[in-house]
Design a protein around this motif. Structure first.
Motif, PDB file in Angstrom:
ATOM      1  N   LYS A 110      25.755   2.247 -10.128  1.00 46.81           N
ATOM      2  CA  LYS A 110      27.200   2.041 -10.233  1.00 46.81           C
ATOM      3  C   LYS A 110      27.705   1.143  -9.108  1.00 46.81           C
ATOM      4  CE  LYS A 110      28.142   6.498 -12.477  1.00 46.81           C
ATOM      5  NZ  LYS A 110      28.793   7.827 -12.316  1.00 46.81           N
ATOM      6  N   ALA A 111      27.142   1.296  -7.920  1.00 48.48           N
ATOM      7  CA  ALA A 111      27.607   0.513  -6.772  1.00 48.48           C
ATOM      8  C   ALA A 111      27.391  -0.973  -6.985  1.00 48.48           C
ATOM      9  CB  ALA A 111      26.882   0.966  -5.501  1.00 48.48           C
ATOM     10  N   THR A 112      26.312  -1.335  -7.684  1.00 49.21           N
ATOM     11  CA  THR A 112      25.992  -2.744  -7.916  1.00 49.21           C
ATOM     12  C   THR A 112      26.427  -3.222  -9.294  1.00 49.21           C
ATOM     13  OG1 THR A 112      23.795  -2.114  -8.702  1.00 49.21           O
ATOM     14  CG2 THR A 112      24.012  -2.663  -6.362  1.00 49.21           C
ATOM     15  N   ASN A 113      27.153  -2.369 -10.012  1.00 52.20           N
ATOM     16  CA  ASN A 113      27.588  -2.714 -11.371  1.00 52.20           C
ATOM     17  C   ASN A 113      26.387  -3.027 -12.262  1.00 52.20           C
ATOM     18  OD1 ASN A 113      29.433  -3.089 -13.444  1.00 52.20           O
ATOM     19  ND2 ASN A 113      29.824  -5.240 -12.934  1.00 52.20           N
ATOM     20  N   GLY A 114      25.359  -2.197 -12.134  1.00 49.61           N
ATOM     21  CA  GLY A 114      24.196  -2.340 -12.998  1.00 49.61           C
ATOM     22  C   GLY A 114      23.190  -3.368 -12.526  1.00 49.61           C
ATOM     23  N   PHE A 115      23.175  -3.678 -11.224  1.00 47.78           N
ATOM     24  CA  PHE A 115      22.249  -4.663 -10.660  1.00 47.78           C
ATOM     25  C   PHE A 115      22.340  -5.993 -11.402  1.00 47.78           C
ATOM     26  CE2 PHE A 115      20.332  -0.567  -9.470  1.00 47.78           C
ATOM     27  CZ  PHE A 115      20.207  -0.748  -8.106  1.00 47.78           C
ATOM     28  N   LYS A 116      23.579  -6.439 -11.582  1.00 50.74           N
ATOM     29  CA  LYS A 116      23.793  -7.729 -12.258  1.00 50.74           C
ATOM     30  C   LYS A 116      23.471  -8.883 -11.309  1.00 50.74           C
ATOM     31  CE  LYS A 116      26.309  -6.119 -15.993  1.00 50.74           C
ATOM     32  NZ  LYS A 116      27.705  -5.888 -16.186  1.00 50.74           N
ATOM     33  N   ASP A 117      23.072 -10.013 -11.892  1.00 51.23           N
ATOM     34  CA  ASP A 117      22.667 -11.171 -11.088  1.00 51.23           C
ATOM     35  C   ASP A 117      23.794 -11.679 -10.187  1.00 51.23           C
ATOM     36  OD1 ASP A 117      20.172 -11.045 -12.167  1.00 51.23           O
ATOM     37  OD2 ASP A 117      20.460 -12.671 -13.610  1.00 51.23           O
ATOM     38  N   LYS A 118      25.032 -11.530 -10.650  1.00 54.42           N
ATOM     39  CA  LYS A 118      26.141 -12.056  -9.855  1.00 54.42           C
ATOM     40  C   LYS A 118      26.340 -11.273  -8.562  1.00 54.42           C
ATOM     41  CE  LYS A 118      29.678  -9.343 -12.292  1.00 54.42           C
ATOM     42  NZ  LYS A 118      30.916  -9.421 -13.089  1.00 54.42           N
ATOM     43  N   GLY A 119      25.686 -10.105  -8.450  1.00 54.70           N
ATOM     44  CA  GLY A 119      25.800  -9.318  -7.230  1.00 54.70           C
ATOM     45  C   GLY A 119      24.709  -9.605  -6.225  1.00 54.70           C
ATOM     46  N   ILE A 120      23.793 -10.537  -6.521  1.00 52.63           N
ATOM     47  CA  ILE A 120      22.691 -10.843  -5.609  1.00 52.63           C
ATOM     48  C   ILE A 120      23.219 -11.655  -4.427  1.00 52.63           C
ATOM     49  CG2 ILE A 120      20.518 -12.102  -5.348  1.00 52.63           C
ATOM     50  CD1 ILE A 120      19.882 -11.466  -8.237  1.00 52.63           C
ATOM     51  N   HIS A 123      17.450 -13.214  -1.475  1.00 55.47           N
ATOM     52  CA  HIS A 123      16.147 -13.066  -2.116  1.00 55.47           C
ATOM     53  C   HIS A 123      15.092 -12.924  -1.036  1.00 55.47           C
ATOM     54  CE1 HIS A 123      17.470 -14.175  -6.224  1.00 55.47           C
ATOM     55  NE2 HIS A 123      18.306 -14.979  -5.587  1.00 55.47           N
ATOM     56  N   GLY A 124      14.061 -12.160  -1.346  1.00 59.38           N
ATOM     57  CA  GLY A 124      12.944 -12.008  -0.431  1.00 59.38           C
ATOM     58  C   GLY A 124      11.639 -12.027  -1.191  1.00 59.38           C
ATOM     59  N   GLY A 125      10.551 -11.985  -0.439  1.00 57.03           N
ATOM     60  CA  GLY A 125       9.256 -12.008  -1.078  1.00 57.03           C
ATOM     61  C   GLY A 125       8.957 -10.748  -1.872  1.00 57.03           C
ATOM     62  N   PHE A 126       9.713  -9.671  -1.624  1.00 55.86           N
ATOM     63  CA  PHE A 126       9.425  -8.408  -2.283  1.00 55.86           C
ATOM     64  C   PHE A 126      10.558  -7.957  -3.206  1.00 55.86           C
ATOM     65  CE2 PHE A 126       6.838  -8.537   1.492  1.00 55.86           C
ATOM     66  CZ  PHE A 126       5.624  -8.039   1.075  1.00 55.86           C
ATOM     67  N   GLY A 127      11.599  -8.729  -3.327  1.00 59.76           N
ATOM     68  CA  GLY A 127      12.666  -8.333  -4.220  1.00 59.76           C
ATOM     69  C   GLY A 127      13.982  -9.002  -3.879  1.00 59.76           C
ATOM     70  N   CYS A 128      15.029  -8.571  -4.569  1.00 60.27           N
ATOM     71  CA  CYS A 128      16.368  -9.132  -4.391  1.00 60.27           C
ATOM     72  C   CYS A 128      17.240  -8.156  -3.610  1.00 60.27           C
ATOM     73  CB  CYS A 128      17.013  -9.423  -5.745  1.00 60.27           C
ATOM     74  SG  CYS A 128      16.142 -10.666  -6.721  1.00 60.27           S
ATOM     75  N   VAL A 129      18.245  -8.720  -2.936  1.00 61.13           N
ATOM     76  CA  VAL A 129      19.216  -7.914  -2.195  1.00 61.13           C
ATOM     77  C   VAL A 129      20.565  -8.038  -2.889  1.00 61.13           C
ATOM     78  CG1 VAL A 129      20.316  -7.494   0.026  1.00 61.13           C
ATOM     79  CG2 VAL A 129      17.962  -8.330  -0.051  1.00 61.13           C
ATOM     80  N   TYR A 130      21.172  -6.906  -3.187  1.00 54.04           N
ATOM     81  CA  TYR A 130      22.452  -6.862  -3.896  1.00 54.04           C
ATOM     82  C   TYR A 130      23.537  -6.317  -2.968  1.00 54.04           C
ATOM     83  CZ  TYR A 130      19.529  -7.125  -8.115  1.00 54.04           C
ATOM     84  OH  TYR A 130      18.617  -7.503  -9.078  1.00 54.04           O
ATOM     85  N   LYS A 131      24.727  -6.828  -3.152  1.00 57.15           N
ATOM     86  CA  LYS A 131      25.872  -6.217  -2.489  1.00 57.15           C
ATOM     87  C   LYS A 131      26.405  -5.114  -3.382  1.00 57.15           C
ATOM     88  CE  LYS A 131      30.541  -6.948  -0.710  1.00 57.15           C
ATOM     89  NZ  LYS A 131      31.670  -7.878  -0.536  1.00 57.15           N
ATOM     90  N   GLY A 132      26.698  -3.975  -2.783  1.00 60.32           N
ATOM     91  CA  GLY A 132      27.214  -2.860  -3.558  1.00 60.32           C
ATOM     92  C   GLY A 132      28.364  -2.176  -2.851  1.00 60.32           C
ATOM     93  N   VAL A 133      29.154  -1.469  -3.618  1.00 60.55           N
ATOM     94  CA  VAL A 133      30.248  -0.658  -3.071  1.00 60.55           C
ATOM     95  C   VAL A 133      30.025   0.764  -3.558  1.00 60.55           C
ATOM     96  CG1 VAL A 133      32.736  -0.296  -2.973  1.00 60.55           C
ATOM     97  CG2 VAL A 133      31.828  -2.629  -3.107  1.00 60.55           C
ATOM     98  N   MET A 134      29.755   1.674  -2.633  1.00 58.79           N
ATOM     99  CA  MET A 134      29.432   3.040  -3.012  1.00 58.79           C
ATOM    100  C   MET A 134      30.623   3.691  -3.709  1.00 58.79           C
ATOM    101  SD  MET A 134      26.369   3.175  -2.188  1.00 58.79           S
ATOM    102  CE  MET A 134      26.074   4.904  -2.565  1.00 58.79           C
ATOM    103  N   PRO A 135      30.386   4.332  -4.855  1.00 56.02           N
ATOM    104  CA  PRO A 135      31.508   4.862  -5.647  1.00 56.02           C
ATOM    105  C   PRO A 135      32.297   5.959  -4.941  1.00 56.02           C
ATOM    106  CG  PRO A 135      29.377   5.565  -6.536  1.00 56.02           C
ATOM    107  CD  PRO A 135      29.084   4.549  -5.491  1.00 56.02           C
ATOM    108  N   SER A 136      31.666   6.710  -4.047  1.00 60.93           N
ATOM    109  CA  SER A 136      32.376   7.823  -3.416  1.00 60.93           C
ATOM    110  C   SER A 136      33.136   7.378  -2.173  1.00 60.93           C
ATOM    111  CB  SER A 136      31.378   8.940  -3.055  1.00 60.93           C
ATOM    112  OG  SER A 136      30.340   8.426  -2.232  1.00 60.93           O
ATOM    113  N   SER A 137      32.461   6.678  -1.277  1.00 58.77           N
ATOM    114  CA  SER A 137      33.077   6.298  -0.007  1.00 58.77           C
ATOM    115  C   SER A 137      33.770   4.943  -0.042  1.00 58.77           C
ATOM    116  CB  SER A 137      32.010   6.265   1.097  1.00 58.77           C
ATOM    117  OG  SER A 137      31.020   5.286   0.809  1.00 58.77           O
ATOM    118  N   ARG A 138      33.471   4.108  -1.059  1.00 61.80           N
ATOM    119  CA  ARG A 138      34.009   2.745  -1.194  1.00 61.80           C
ATOM    120  C   ARG A 138      33.554   1.846  -0.043  1.00 61.80           C
ATOM    121  NH1 ARG A 138      34.329   2.271  -5.943  1.00 61.80           N
ATOM    122  NH2 ARG A 138      35.412   0.305  -5.595  1.00 61.80           N
TER     123      ARG A 138
END
Length: 432
Positions: A110-120, A123-138
């Protein structure tokens, strides 16, 4: 001549009935109608009742259609809900429930809105980094999603990550927690709004090199202090194993923080690390690491030396060059040093006043000292901090190796900078 019947209605409906008729041709009179023998007019239904009946039928049909539509919608909603629940479901093993700092996968989803590409955001050698907003604490967080090809070692990996979650230092990106779903591992960090040091150095936009030298040297001091904490001050020795400019992040106040502990290893003080697979980034990997397979605090020092050279020179550790193919930054700075012109290796943007020029030269020399081939010849990170803070004077050092790979450090403060050199193994045997 046409003979027939015609009738019409006005605005209201009506019925016209022919009860009997008589007609003749050829001049013969038509037979009179016997009204007594005519049938009775048909009894027509009451129009109001008819309309009510028809309306009731329509209502029943409409209600049935709506009920059927609602039932279909309900079934679809249930199917989608079940699919979503199964998508976010977590099959937890017993050991996972005992590990601290664990986030629910659905919260990160939920924090990443479903790990959508627009939230990336990286990038790293082992995966992607997403910006997220935690649903409880915001609160804003950075979530690194690592796709693992195997479940082997996952338990050990999470155990180490759980330990790293207790690290707290002003120059380290806080690892807030982790999550696991299937073969995907997710690491949750503090969000750093001012991007990475790599972006400030190498992005082609207006932000490149807008920091003054005081800020650059402050960044280096901060990361050095963070590594001292990891190597000496925490309850265990933490070897980062991937120190580089892209893993140095800047917070909202432009303070440097070392991040991405996905490759970090821990061991007890006074004990050595077991052999492990070689990981890291080309240009920052210590030369002994591929041979021994053991990452140590000294390999982190080597990587930090590479980072010093990258910041001071404004070049990547290895980059294409039309003249020599691939330019190895360490070799180039070493060559400038041996010619007595090390300042020529510095980024022209950093060659300012005498004071600034002296500090840039000191950083270049320190980068060479940290990047020496022999691990024992490198300083500790605490010594590096003293050199960067000016508490100690960086010595002129001649590295001497014998055939047994033992190391002697001869400090000669009275030597000119042009005498500082890095001898090859072949030439040192006779020079000792």
């Amino acid at each position: 001549m046409n003979v027939g019947f015609s009738s019409s209605t006005g605005k209201n409906s009506s019925s016209h009935c022919i009860l009997g008729w008589s007609f003749s041709t050829d001049g013969v009179p038509a037979t009179p109608l016997d009204l007594s023998s005519l049938p009775s007019p048909p009894v027509l239904p009451d129009q109001t009742s008819y309309l009510k009946t028809k309306l009731a039928t329509l209502k029943t049909g409409a209600i049935s259609a709506i009920a059927t539509l609602l039932l279909v919608i309900l079934i679809i909603a249930i199917v989608l809900y079940i699919r979503r629940k199964s998508k976010l479901a977590e099959a937890l093993e017993a050991w996972e429930l005992e590990c601290p700092h664990r986030f629910r996968y659905k919260d990160l989803y939920k924090a990443t809105n479903g790990f959508k590409d627009k939230g990336i955001i990286g990038h790293g050698g082992f995966g992607c980094v997403y910006k997220g907003v935690m649903p409880s604490s915001r609160e804003s967080v950075a979530i690194k999603k690592i796709s693992s090809g195997s479940n082997q070692g996952t338990k050990e990996f999470v155990a180490e990550i759980s330990s790293l979650g207790r690290l707290r230092h002003r120059n380290i990106v806080n690892l807030l927690g982790w999550s696991k779903r299937g073969r995907d591992l997710l690491l949750v960090y503090d969000y750093m709004p001012n991007r990475s040091l790599d972006a400030w150095l190498f992005d082609t936009g207006e932000t490149r090199r807008v920091l003054d030298w005081e800020r650059w040297i402050g960044v280096l001091r901060g990361i050095a202090a963070g590594l001292v904490y990891l190597h000496e001050e925490w309850e265990q020795v933490v070897v980062h194993r991937d120190v580089k400019v892209s893993n140095v992040l800047l917070d909202g106040e432009m303070n440097a923080r070392l991040g991405d502990f996905g490759l970090a290893k821990l061991y007890e003080h006074g004990k050595g690390m077991c052999t492990t697979r070689v990981v890291g980034t080309l240009g920052y990997i210590a030369p002994e690491l591929p041979r021994t397979g053991k990452a140590t605090t000294s390999t982190d020092v080597y990587a930090f030396g590479g980072m010093l050279l990258v910041v001071a020179c404004g070049r990547r550790p290895i980059e294409p060059s039309e003249a020599v193919g691939n330019l190895v930054l360490l070799d180039w700075v070493r060559e400038c040093w041996m010619r007595g012109r090390i300042i020529e290796a510095a980024d022209p943007a950093l060659r300012g006043g005498d004071c600034e020029k002296a500090e840039v030269e000191m950083v270049l020399r320190l980068g060479l000292m940290c990047s020496q081939s022999a691990p024992k010849a490198r300083p500790t990170m605490r010594q590096v901090v003293h050199y960067l803070d000016g508490d100690e004077v960086l010595p002129d050092v001649v590295l001497v190796l014998d055939d047994k790979d033992s190391v002697d450090l001869v400090c000669r403060s009275n030597l000119s900078s042009s005498l500082f050199g890095f001898a090859s193994v072949g030439s040192i045997a006779t020079g000792r």
